[in-house]
Design a protein around this motif. Structure first.
Motif, PDB file in Angstrom:
ATOM      1  N   GLN A   1      -4.904  19.895  84.166  1.00  0.00           N
ATOM      2  CA  GLN A   1      -6.614  19.619  84.324  1.00  0.00           C
ATOM      3  C   GLN A   1      -6.714  18.372  84.961  1.00  0.00           C
ATOM      4  O   GLN A   1      -6.006  17.304  84.640  1.00  0.00           O
ATOM      5  CB  GLN A   1      -7.442  19.872  83.095  1.00  0.00           C
ATOM      6  N   THR A   2      -7.613  18.307  85.792  1.00  0.00           N
ATOM      7  CA  THR A   2      -7.889  16.985  86.738  1.00  0.00           C
ATOM      8  C   THR A   2      -9.252  16.677  86.180  1.00  0.00           C
ATOM      9  O   THR A   2     -10.344  17.374  86.343  1.00  0.00           O
ATOM     10  CB  THR A   2      -7.798  16.958  88.144  1.00  0.00           C
ATOM     11  N   VAL A   3      -9.532  15.460  85.598  1.00  0.00           N
ATOM     12  CA  VAL A   3     -10.859  14.814  85.153  1.00  0.00           C
ATOM     13  C   VAL A   3     -10.889  13.531  85.797  1.00  0.00           C
ATOM     14  O   VAL A   3     -10.143  12.756  85.865  1.00  0.00           O
ATOM     15  CB  VAL A   3     -11.066  14.830  83.702  1.00  0.00           C
ATOM     16  N   THR A   4     -12.272  13.547  86.508  1.00  0.00           N
ATOM     17  CA  THR A   4     -12.512  12.418  87.009  1.00  0.00           C
ATOM     18  C   THR A   4     -13.261  11.211  85.932  1.00  0.00           C
ATOM     19  O   THR A   4     -14.419  11.557  85.330  1.00  0.00           O
ATOM     20  CB  THR A   4     -13.578  12.402  88.280  1.00  0.00           C
ATOM     21  N   VAL A   5     -12.910  10.083  85.554  1.00  0.00           N
ATOM     22  CA  VAL A   5     -13.193   9.282  84.675  1.00  0.00           C
ATOM     23  C   VAL A   5     -13.729   7.938  85.238  1.00  0.00           C
ATOM     24  O   VAL A   5     -12.706   7.281  86.008  1.00  0.00           O
ATOM     25  CB  VAL A   5     -12.351   8.867  83.552  1.00  0.00           C
ATOM     26  N   PRO A   6     -14.664   7.274  85.147  1.00  0.00           N
ATOM     27  CA  PRO A   6     -15.267   6.016  85.815  1.00  0.00           C
ATOM     28  C   PRO A   6     -14.763   4.784  84.722  1.00  0.00           C
ATOM     29  O   PRO A   6     -14.714   4.810  83.911  1.00  0.00           O
ATOM     30  CB  PRO A   6     -16.577   6.119  85.643  1.00  0.00           C
ATOM     31  N   VAL A   7     -13.988   4.155  85.655  1.00  0.00           N
ATOM     32  CA  VAL A   7     -13.167   2.706  84.968  1.00  0.00           C
ATOM     33  C   VAL A   7     -13.916   1.698  85.733  1.00  0.00           C
ATOM     34  O   VAL A   7     -14.166   1.523  86.810  1.00  0.00           O
ATOM     35  CB  VAL A   7     -11.843   2.709  85.055  1.00  0.00           C
ATOM     36  N   SER A   8     -13.849   0.650  85.016  1.00  0.00           N
ATOM     37  CA  SER A   8     -14.561  -0.712  85.673  1.00  0.00           C
ATOM     38  C   SER A   8     -13.531  -1.979  85.519  1.00  0.00           C
ATOM     39  O   SER A   8     -12.610  -1.923  84.447  1.00  0.00           O
ATOM     40  CB  SER A   8     -15.765  -1.059  85.017  1.00  0.00           C
ATOM     41  N   HIS A   9     -13.720  -2.819  86.030  1.00  0.00           N
ATOM     42  CA  HIS A   9     -12.468  -3.858  86.028  1.00  0.00           C
ATOM     43  C   HIS A   9     -13.300  -5.239  86.484  1.00  0.00           C
ATOM     44  O   HIS A   9     -14.390  -5.266  87.254  1.00  0.00           O
ATOM     45  CB  HIS A   9     -11.341  -3.837  86.924  1.00  0.00           C
ATOM     46  N   GLU A  10     -12.855  -6.471  86.155  1.00  0.00           N
ATOM     47  CA  GLU A  10     -13.497  -7.615  86.347  1.00  0.00           C
ATOM     48  C   GLU A  10     -12.733  -8.433  87.815  1.00  0.00           C
ATOM     49  O   GLU A  10     -11.533  -8.097  87.874  1.00  0.00           O
ATOM     50  CB  GLU A  10     -13.618  -8.504  85.380  1.00  0.00           C
ATOM     51  N   GLU A  11     -13.414  -8.649  88.753  1.00  0.00           N
ATOM     52  CA  GLU A  11     -12.905  -9.512  89.590  1.00  0.00           C
ATOM     53  C   GLU A  11     -13.719 -11.018  89.870  1.00  0.00           C
ATOM     54  O   GLU A  11     -14.792 -11.136  89.224  1.00  0.00           O
ATOM     55  CB  GLU A  11     -13.366  -8.680  90.950  1.00  0.00           C
ATOM     56  N   VAL A  12     -13.069 -11.813  90.397  1.00  0.00           N
ATOM     57  CA  VAL A  12     -13.274 -13.363  90.480  1.00  0.00           C
ATOM     58  C   VAL A  12     -13.915 -13.498  91.807  1.00  0.00           C
ATOM     59  O   VAL A  12     -13.685 -13.130  93.061  1.00  0.00           O
ATOM     60  CB  VAL A  12     -11.882 -14.206  90.007  1.00  0.00           C
ATOM     61  N   ARG A  13     -15.070 -14.242  91.747  1.00  0.00           N
ATOM     62  CA  ARG A  13     -15.867 -14.831  92.808  1.00  0.00           C
ATOM     63  C   ARG A  13     -16.129 -16.287  92.575  1.00  0.00           C
ATOM     64  O   ARG A  13     -16.133 -16.767  91.530  1.00  0.00           O
ATOM     65  CB  ARG A  13     -17.152 -14.090  93.090  1.00  0.00           C
ATOM     66  N   LEU A  14     -16.228 -17.142  93.854  1.00  0.00           N
ATOM     67  CA  LEU A  14     -16.291 -18.312  93.617  1.00  0.00           C
ATOM     68  C   LEU A  14     -17.703 -18.696  93.948  1.00  0.00           C
ATOM     69  O   LEU A  14     -18.202 -18.309  95.110  1.00  0.00           O
ATOM     70  CB  LEU A  14     -15.250 -19.083  94.797  1.00  0.00           C
ATOM     71  N   GLU A  15     -18.402 -19.396  93.060  1.00  0.00           N
ATOM     72  CA  GLU A  15     -19.536 -19.634  93.152  1.00  0.00           C
ATOM     73  C   GLU A  15     -19.856 -21.398  93.342  1.00  0.00           C
ATOM     74  O   GLU A  15     -19.291 -22.169  92.670  1.00  0.00           O
ATOM     75  CB  GLU A  15     -20.463 -19.420  91.873  1.00  0.00           C
ATOM     76  N   ARG A  16     -20.605 -21.669  94.250  1.00  0.00           N
ATOM     77  CA  ARG A  16     -20.798 -23.084  94.583  1.00  0.00           C
ATOM     78  C   ARG A  16     -22.304 -23.482  94.210  1.00  0.00           C
ATOM     79  O   ARG A  16     -23.192 -22.811  94.626  1.00  0.00           O
ATOM     80  CB  ARG A  16     -20.502 -23.356  96.039  1.00  0.00           C
ATOM     81  N   GLU A  17     -22.734 -24.518  93.752  1.00  0.00           N
ATOM     82  CA  GLU A  17     -23.847 -25.154  93.292  1.00  0.00           C
ATOM     83  C   GLU A  17     -24.080 -26.307  93.742  1.00  0.00           C
ATOM     84  O   GLU A  17     -23.319 -27.289  93.741  1.00  0.00           O
ATOM     85  CB  GLU A  17     -24.014 -25.267  91.854  1.00  0.00           C
ATOM     86  N   PRO A  18     -25.227 -26.838  94.639  1.00  0.00           N
ATOM     87  CA  PRO A  18     -25.348 -28.138  95.304  1.00  0.00           C
ATOM     88  C   PRO A  18     -25.831 -28.940  94.173  1.00  0.00           C
ATOM     89  O   PRO A  18     -26.195 -28.480  93.103  1.00  0.00           O
ATOM     90  CB  PRO A  18     -26.551 -27.632  96.181  1.00  0.00           C
ATOM     91  N   ILE A  19     -25.745 -30.292  94.107  1.00  0.00           N
ATOM     92  CA  ILE A  19     -26.066 -31.105  93.123  1.00  0.00           C
ATOM     93  C   ILE A  19     -27.405 -31.397  93.112  1.00  0.00           C
ATOM     94  O   ILE A  19     -27.859 -31.722  94.373  1.00  0.00           O
ATOM     95  CB  ILE A  19     -25.313 -32.368  93.458  1.00  0.00           C
ATOM     96  N   THR A  20     -28.165 -31.033  91.926  1.00  0.00           N
ATOM     97  CA  THR A  20     -29.504 -31.396  91.870  1.00  0.00           C
ATOM     98  C   THR A  20     -29.826 -32.146  90.710  1.00  0.00           C
ATOM     99  O   THR A  20     -28.767 -32.410  89.944  1.00  0.00           O
ATOM    100  CB  THR A  20     -30.098 -29.878  91.747  1.00  0.00           C
ATOM    101  N   ASP A  21     -31.209 -32.380  90.554  1.00  0.00           N
ATOM    102  CA  ASP A  21     -31.190 -33.281  89.351  1.00  0.00           C
ATOM    103  C   ASP A  21     -30.937 -32.562  88.051  1.00  0.00           C
ATOM    104  O   ASP A  21     -30.869 -33.066  87.031  1.00  0.00           O
ATOM    105  CB  ASP A  21     -32.993 -33.628  89.281  1.00  0.00           C
ATOM    106  N   ALA A  22     -31.105 -31.079  88.125  1.00  0.00           N
ATOM    107  CA  ALA A  22     -30.901 -30.377  86.860  1.00  0.00           C
ATOM    108  C   ALA A  22     -29.412 -30.548  86.406  1.00  0.00           C
ATOM    109  O   ALA A  22     -28.931 -30.472  85.374  1.00  0.00           O
ATOM    110  CB  ALA A  22     -31.173 -28.963  87.185  1.00  0.00           C
ATOM    111  N   ASN A  23     -28.518 -30.671  87.555  1.00  0.00           N
ATOM    112  CA  ASN A  23     -26.799 -30.412  87.031  1.00  0.00           C
ATOM    113  C   ASN A  23     -26.339 -31.851  87.522  1.00  0.00           C
ATOM    114  O   ASN A  23     -24.987 -31.757  87.420  1.00  0.00           O
ATOM    115  CB  ASN A  23     -26.196 -29.286  87.770  1.00  0.00           C
ATOM    116  N   ARG A  24     -27.097 -32.863  87.708  1.00  0.00           N
ATOM    117  CA  ARG A  24     -26.457 -33.891  88.090  1.00  0.00           C
ATOM    118  C   ARG A  24     -25.679 -34.525  87.076  1.00  0.00           C
ATOM    119  O   ARG A  24     -24.757 -35.330  87.025  1.00  0.00           O
ATOM    120  CB  ARG A  24     -27.542 -35.312  88.730  1.00  0.00           C
ATOM    121  N   GLY A  25     -26.205 -34.714  85.708  1.00  0.00           N
ATOM    122  CA  GLY A  25     -25.668 -35.193  84.550  1.00  0.00           C
ATOM    123  C   GLY A  25     -24.259 -34.595  84.323  1.00  0.00           C
ATOM    124  O   GLY A  25     -23.306 -35.391  83.916  1.00  0.00           O
TER     125      GLY A  25
END
Length: 265
Positions: free
Chosen positions: A178-202
């Motif tokens: 019997q063949t059953v289709t099962v949805p599976v999930s996995h995690e992947e890495v992406r690179l996020e860049r944030e500009p320096i702002t007054d909120a994250n300067r510290g």
């Protein structure tokens, strides 16, 4: 009154005293020398019925498989010991009669020295009632009658149900894929860049100006896991049924036709 007709039945009877208490079971039956009258029985008493006590049958009654004697249980158990070896002597008889006469018979009468209607000559030759002395048995002896019992074998005819055939219902195991289709999930890495702002300067300036660092992220994924369970799905049994169906039958049939023949002039 106990008669010779009762001998076979009382030889296996339970003994009940005059108060209705069970004393024991009959061991032996003693009859008069001429076989005309049962005189005594011995009763198995004591632990496991290992003792035997003589009891006169005067005043006794036999009903529904029970022999009710004219003495109480204590009197019977206290009777003098006499060997029940097939015969009792005159002295032993006298001892028994004197004992029961001294204790009273209640409903019995004539017990003492010698029982009513019985002489010492009658009782001197009394013996154990067994297959050689039982009235009515075919074995010859002083106490048998003059008749034989004639038996015959007879046929008993009946019917027997036998197996004439079998219908078997079998089941077997079939393996399929019997063949059953099962949805599976996995995690992947992406690179996020944030500009320096007054909120994250510290946070950005909290470390050294130049340094080497390393950060690690654990990635997860889902994988199919297969488990099997056996569940009942239906009940199957053999049965018969009547089926009516339509069938087409083809056959040639003949018929007559009328033709008109016109003769013109």
């Amino acid at each position: 009154m106990i008669s010779t007709n009762d001998i076979d039945r009382i030889s296996t009877a339970k003994v009940i005293d005059r108060d209705g208490d069970k004393v024991g079971s009959v061991g032996q039956v003693y009859v008069s020398d001429d076989g005309a009258q049962p005189l005594f029985v011995t009763v198995h008493t004591g632990l496991f019925g290992t003792s035997e006590s003589f009891v006169p049958l005067q005043g006794a009654d036999f009903t529904d498989g029970e022999l009710r004697v004219a003495y109480d249980k204590a009197t019977i158990k206290g009777a003098p010991n006499v060997d029940a070896d097939g015969a009792i002597s005159d002295d032993e008889q006298g001892t028994i009669f004197d004992y029961y006469d001294g204790h009273g018979a209640g409903t019995a009468s004539g017990v003492g020295g010698s029982p009513a209607g019985l002489t010492e000559t009658d009782t001197a030759a009394t013996g154990r009632l067994d297959t050689e002395g039982t009235v009515g048995h075919d074995t010859s002896g002083p106490n048998t009658d003059d008749a034989f019992t004639r038996s015959e074998e007879r046929l008993r005819v009946g019917t027997q149900q036998v197996e004439s055939g079998r219908v078997r219902l079998r089941k077997h195991v079939v393996t399929e894929q019997q063949t059953v289709t099962v949805p599976v999930s996995h995690e992947e890495v992406r690179l996020e860049r944030e500009p320096i702002t007054d909120a994250n300067r510290g946070d950005a300036l909290s470390g050294p100006d130049l340094s080497e660092e390393e950060h690690e992220v654990v990635l997860t994924e889902e994988r199919p896991v297969v488990q099997k369970e056996t569940v009942p799905v239906e009940r199957v049994k053999l049965a018969t049924e009547t089926v009516t169906e339509q069938q087409q039958v083809t056959e040639n049939v003949a018929h007559e036709e009328i033709d008109t023949d016109i003769d013109r002039r």
